[in-house]
Design a protein around this motif. Structure first.
Motif, PDB file in Angstrom:
ATOM      1  N   GLN A   1       0.823  -1.211   0.000  1.00  0.00           N
ATOM      2  CA  GLN A   1       0.000   0.000   0.000  1.00  0.00           C
ATOM      3  C   GLN A   1       0.858   1.263   0.000  1.00  0.00           C
TER       4      GLN A   1
ATOM      5  N   ILE B   1      -7.951  -3.364   2.440  1.00  0.00           N
ATOM      6  CA  ILE B   1      -7.341  -4.671   2.728  1.00  0.00           C
ATOM      7  C   ILE B   1      -6.477  -4.586   3.984  1.00  0.00           C
TER       8      ILE B   1
ATOM      9  N   SER C   1      -3.522   2.651  -3.095  1.00  0.00           N
ATOM     10  CA  SER C   1      -4.844   2.506  -3.698  1.00  0.00           C
ATOM     11  C   SER C   1      -5.911   2.445  -2.612  1.00  0.00           C
ATOM     12  N   LYS C   2      -7.135   2.766  -2.985  1.00  0.00           N
ATOM     13  CA  LYS C   2      -8.260   2.720  -2.044  1.00  0.00           C
ATOM     14  C   LYS C   2      -8.522   1.285  -1.599  1.00  0.00           C
ATOM     15  N   THR C   3      -8.461   0.344  -2.532  1.00  0.00           N
ATOM     16  CA  THR C   3      -8.666  -1.068  -2.212  1.00  0.00           C
ATOM     17  C   THR C   3      -7.588  -1.571  -1.269  1.00  0.00           C
TER      18      THR C   3
END
Length: 99
Positions: A66, A77, A71-73
């Motif tokens: 990350q 996670i 990313s937003k995803t």
């Protein structure tokens, strides 16, 4: 190489100071043994010793990914794995008092 690393980790494994003085295990008890079992390829034994080990490893790996990707995803996670780890740590900890 793995065999020597595993032997070295088993050799330097320390007993839990918290358990020694308090008489009951700490929330981290079993982590070292579970990690060694995982390195040996004994996945089920590792999960039985410390159920939160794999989510903790996943959280660390996802966190560093990350940092690179952002990313937003990835953020979801990391948060999900983090809270799963906390849940499993506490569940594993409190089972010592129930059993």
């Amino acid at each position: 190489m793995w065999h020597e690393l595993i032997q070295w980790l088993e050799k330097i494994q320390h007993p839990c100071t918290f358990k020694k003085y308090m008489g009951f295990p700490c929330p981290g008890c079993g982590f070292q043994s579970a990690f060694i079992e995982l390195l040996k390829g004994n996945l089920w034994e590792s999960i039985q010793l410390y159920p939160a080990l794999l989510p903790i490893i996943g959280t660390i790996i996802s966190f560093f990914i990350q940092l690179k990707v952002n990313s937003k995803t990835g953020s979801v996670i990391v948060k999900t794995l983090f809270f799963l780890s906390i849940f499993l740590i506490l569940g594993n900890y409190f089972k010592h008092f129930i059993a």
